[in-house]
Design a protein around this motif. Structure first.
Motif, PDB file in Angstrom:
ATOM      1  N   LEU A   1      29.588   0.736  37.786  1.00  0.00           N
ATOM      2  CA  LEU A   1      29.961   0.983  36.394  1.00  0.00           C
ATOM      3  C   LEU A   1      28.956   0.413  35.392  1.00  0.00           C
ATOM      4  O   LEU A   1      29.067   0.654  34.191  1.00  0.00           O
ATOM      5  CB  LEU A   1      31.361   0.419  36.115  1.00  0.00           C
ATOM      6  N   THR A   2      27.970  -0.345  35.853  1.00  0.00           N
ATOM      7  CA  THR A   2      26.935  -0.839  34.938  1.00  0.00           C
ATOM      8  C   THR A   2      25.738   0.116  34.854  1.00  0.00           C
ATOM      9  O   THR A   2      24.843  -0.091  34.034  1.00  0.00           O
ATOM     10  CB  THR A   2      26.381  -2.219  35.381  1.00  0.00           C
ATOM     11  N   VAL A   3      25.719   1.140  35.698  1.00  0.00           N
ATOM     12  CA  VAL A   3      24.534   2.003  35.785  1.00  0.00           C
ATOM     13  C   VAL A   3      24.609   3.128  34.750  1.00  0.00           C
ATOM     14  O   VAL A   3      25.635   3.779  34.599  1.00  0.00           O
ATOM     15  CB  VAL A   3      24.401   2.587  37.204  1.00  0.00           C
ATOM     16  N   LYS A   4      23.495   3.347  34.058  1.00  0.00           N
ATOM     17  CA  LYS A   4      23.477   4.345  32.976  1.00  0.00           C
ATOM     18  C   LYS A   4      22.907   5.697  33.387  1.00  0.00           C
ATOM     19  O   LYS A   4      22.976   6.645  32.628  1.00  0.00           O
ATOM     20  CB  LYS A   4      22.623   3.827  31.806  1.00  0.00           C
ATOM     21  N   LYS A   5      22.288   5.771  34.545  1.00  0.00           N
ATOM     22  CA  LYS A   5      21.557   6.986  34.914  1.00  0.00           C
ATOM     23  C   LYS A   5      22.461   8.200  35.089  1.00  0.00           C
ATOM     24  O   LYS A   5      23.592   8.087  35.529  1.00  0.00           O
ATOM     25  CB  LYS A   5      20.821   6.742  36.244  1.00  0.00           C
ATOM     26  N   GLU A   6      21.902   9.358  34.773  1.00  0.00           N
ATOM     27  CA  GLU A   6      22.589  10.618  35.043  1.00  0.00           C
ATOM     28  C   GLU A   6      22.035  11.217  36.333  1.00  0.00           C
ATOM     29  O   GLU A   6      21.024  10.775  36.846  1.00  0.00           O
ATOM     30  CB  GLU A   6      22.360  11.605  33.891  1.00  0.00           C
TER      31      GLU A   6
ATOM     32  N   SER B   1      32.464  -2.300  40.218  1.00  0.00           N
ATOM     33  CA  SER B   1      32.041  -2.923  38.955  1.00  0.00           C
ATOM     34  C   SER B   1      30.534  -2.817  38.773  1.00  0.00           C
ATOM     35  O   SER B   1      30.048  -2.717  37.643  1.00  0.00           O
ATOM     36  CB  SER B   1      32.445  -4.397  38.920  1.00  0.00           C
ATOM     37  N   ASP B   2      29.789  -2.851  39.857  1.00  0.00           N
ATOM     38  CA  ASP B   2      28.334  -2.724  39.782  1.00  0.00           C
ATOM     39  C   ASP B   2      27.956  -1.273  39.461  1.00  0.00           C
ATOM     40  O   ASP B   2      27.099  -1.018  38.611  1.00  0.00           O
ATOM     41  CB  ASP B   2      27.705  -3.177  41.103  1.00  0.00           C
TER      42      ASP B   2
ATOM     43  N   SER C   1      31.832   7.378  35.467  1.00  0.00           N
ATOM     44  CA  SER C   1      30.377   7.227  35.436  1.00  0.00           C
ATOM     45  C   SER C   1      29.634   8.565  35.417  1.00  0.00           C
ATOM     46  O   SER C   1      28.411   8.579  35.514  1.00  0.00           O
ATOM     47  CB  SER C   1      29.917   6.434  36.657  1.00  0.00           C
TER      48      SER C   1
END
Ligand SMILES: Nc1ncnc2c1ncn2[C@@H]1O[C@H](COP(=O)(O)OP(=O)(O)O)[C@@H](O)[C@H]1O
Ligand SMILES: [Mg+2]
Lengths: 116, 138
Positions: free
Chosen positions: A40-45, A37-38, A65
């Protein structure tokens, strides 16, 4: 500063489980967590996932992700179903017997960036 | 375009299958990759919630040129206090769910964060209904 997957494999003496044909891909960030779940909060590529959690949902999380490479620590067993899912999603799997703390320290020193 | 998927409670082998199929469709439609990620991250957390907290459920996706709308309906225990369930960190998840990397009470807040529109309703003893809308051209 980025690292090729091949450089990560080399500096950790890691084992390539699948995706050996994609080791030229580069990552810029790394995120170490057993909590999907953590992740899945990250936006980085272009991010490496370092985790001790090896199951199908780890691979589903990577797939959703856009994470192209996952590093399993502490000799986790990778099942045939996991391999199949990783291949289907084009995810590179590598593994190290070292702890999450140690591989994170080494990769941090090599210039991989933290997300926050 | 309309798509429909079934989700089985307790099935952590197939959980994520619907999200994976939707991702493939959105890629084929050449949607922006950052927007696709928002859609499938929200849907995946919602799909895992059906597997983790309900008995079974249906996911319906309606896609047009402007937006994707996801409707999730489950048969399950329902949520007695939705505001509390939406609070980061609140979780009733079993240890089996936590072993899968979930159960930290981060799912519903992350679904809301990734959706352009988000509706959740629930009836205790019956089930839970989610509507997730994401605009595809932003
Ligand atoms: N579909 C659902 N059916 C019943 N309860 C749910 C459902 N979705 C969420 N919940 C309740 O809301 C809580 C918070 O959900 P969430 O934020 O996704 O965290 P988690 O699933 O990690 O516990 C859950 O622990 C559960 O009590
Ligand atoms: Mg959840």
């Amino acid at each position: 500063m980025t690292m090729k997957i091949s450089e990560i494999v080399q500096c950790l003496d890691a084992q390539v489980i699948c995706g050996a044909e994609q080791l030229d891909k580069e990552v810029e960030y790394a995120f170490a967590s057993d909590l999907m779940s953590d992740v899945l909060t990250v936006k980085k590529e272009r991010m490496l996932l370092i985790t001790g959690l090896a199951n199908l949902q780890t691979l589903r999380t990577a797939e959703m992700s856009d994470i192209e490479v996952v590093l399993f620590v502490r000799n986790k067993a990778v099942t045939d179903e996991m391999l199949e899912l990783a291949r289907e999603s084009g995810i590179v799997l590598i593994a190290s017997p070292c702890t999450l703390f140690k591989v994170s320290g080494i990769l941090y020193n090599h210039g991989l960036k933290p997300v926050y | 375009m309309d798509l429909e998927f079934n989700v089985q409670g307790g099935d952590f082998v197939r959980a994520g299958n619907a999200s994976s199929q939707i991702k493939k469709v959105l890629k084929q439609l050449n949607a922006d990759s950052a927007i696709i990620k928002r859609v499938v991250v929200a849907l995946y957390e919602a799909e895992v919630n059906i597997a983790a907290h309900a008995y079974d459920g249906v996911i319906r996706a309606n896609i047009d040129t402007e937006r994707i709308r996801l409707l999730l309906d489950d048969n399950g225990p329902g949520i007695p206090d939705i505001e509390r369930a939406m609070t980061p960190g609140y979780s009733t998840a079993s240890s089996a769910v936590r072993e899968m990397g979930f159960g930290a009470g981060m799912g519903l807040p992350n679904i809301r964060a990734n959706a352009d529109e988000f509706v959740i309703t629930s009836e205790v003893g019956k089930g839970t209904h989610l509507e997730i809308t994401v605009y595809l051209n932003q």
